[in-house]
Design a protein around this motif. Sequence first.
Motif, PDB file in Angstrom:
ATOM      1  N   ASP A   1       0.827  -1.211   0.000  1.00 32.91           N
ATOM      2  CA  ASP A   1       0.000   0.000   0.000  1.00 32.91           C
ATOM      3  C   ASP A   1       0.865   1.266   0.000  1.00 32.91           C
ATOM      4  N   LYS A   2       1.707   1.374  -1.022  1.00 30.74           N
ATOM      5  CA  LYS A   2       2.551   2.551  -1.214  1.00 30.74           C
ATOM      6  C   LYS A   2       2.686   2.814  -2.712  1.00 30.74           C
ATOM      7  N   LYS A   3       2.985   4.069  -3.040  1.00 31.54           N
ATOM      8  CA  LYS A   3       3.270   4.400  -4.428  1.00 31.54           C
ATOM      9  C   LYS A   3       4.752   4.165  -4.694  1.00 31.54           C
TER      10      LYS A   3
ATOM     11  N   SER B   1       8.140   6.448   2.624  1.00 31.70           N
ATOM     12  CA  SER B   1       6.894   6.541   1.858  1.00 31.70           C
ATOM     13  C   SER B   1       7.008   5.730   0.574  1.00 31.70           C
TER      14      SER B   1
ATOM     15  N   PRO C   1       8.267   2.063  -1.262  1.00 30.03           N
ATOM     16  CA  PRO C   1       8.352   0.661  -0.844  1.00 30.03           C
ATOM     17  C   PRO C   1       9.787   0.274  -0.462  1.00 30.03           C
TER      18      PRO C   1
ATOM     19  N   ASP D   1       8.476  -3.355   3.852  1.00 32.61           N
ATOM     20  CA  ASP D   1       7.243  -3.831   3.216  1.00 32.61           C
ATOM     21  C   ASP D   1       7.326  -5.287   2.770  1.00 32.61           C
TER      22      ASP D   1
END
Length: 400
Positions: A151-153, A312, A314, A334
């Motif tokens: 759930d990261k950009k 913020s 990955p 992650d």
Amino acid sequence: MAAIYLAPFYLLVCVYILLRSLHWFQVLHTVFQNVWVCRGIGLVYLFVVFSILIAFMAPASGFRRFMKLLSNYWLGVLMYTLMTLGIADGLRLLLKYPLRNLGFPGRELLFSNMGTAVVGAVCAVIISTVSIYGVLSAGNIHTTKYNISVDKKAGNMKELNVVLVADLHLGYNIGCKQMEQMTEKINEQKPDLVVVAGDIFDNEYEALDDPEKLAEILRGIRSKYGVYACYGNHDIQEKILAGFTFGSKEKKESTPEMDEFLEKAGITLLRDEYVLIDDSLYLYGRPDYERPGRGIDKRKTPQEITEGMDVSLPVLVIDHEPRELQELADAGVDVDLCGHTHDGQVFPGNIVIRFFWENKCGYLKKENMHNIVTSGVGLFGPNMRVGTKSEICDVSICFN
């Protein structure tokens, strides 16, 4: 030191197997009752039994390679011979003494020469079947697929196809043939990134059958962002006797030849450091928990790993042993990609190993972190896999 303490037990087990085998042979045919035939069998058997020690003491040569291979096959056969004979003799003893009053039908036949011959034949078939299956299974590499979501950009990157391999154990058991199969399997997945989670070598660099050829094969791995690796507990130079090492005042670490081999193979070794891939995600390679290697006295903690990162984005970590999972999750990692366990490699190891690792093999979600442990490509010790598989892992990561 453990090898020294276990030596008497090993010899007792080997004597037990020899005596039970000779008894079975003598029941089968009178030729085996000849004292010289028995001595001949005994001499051949002793050569196999002591192949472990001979391989350990012999100088690097073709003879040593042969003895090492022989001893590795023997260790697997020995384990299943002991298990099979132990169960068979245990059941026979129960029927002969504690349960003798139950009126077991066919009891006299079971303890006759005919019964001994049949029981011995069944044991021989079981041992041979399991051993042959184990050897064949070890040489067949499977592909295990995982689909996970982070759930990261990751910049403009929507997904990443990572191939995880570990525990190559290049040396006496594993050589060019297995690496060719592995490289082919990896390339079939069309990976964006390939990571090698330690134990590339099997303790002895000179055990590589053809370093130049092996490096050439590994250079054939095709990956968009390259091939990265960390070292494991076997990526050091030391001799091993039946799976045991010996204490030394000197620090145990990799040799310059191992590092040079990886360079020739096109593999980037990460030593407690990270790379930023395509300005979109971090890949961190941890030194081994037990043997961090040259230039590293103590590896960084999970919190120290992510201190200089923009979390913020990955964060992917390759770590040989699946340890500190909660700490890594708390630090903002992650995806944690590991090896080391071999999934126990041979039954009943695949059952026993469950008690030692939070994730002994496969997938585990630790809060927001995904941990994947591969059973590995290669082998340590017995040249067999029973109840487990050699594998590469194709991990498809989707970024939100």
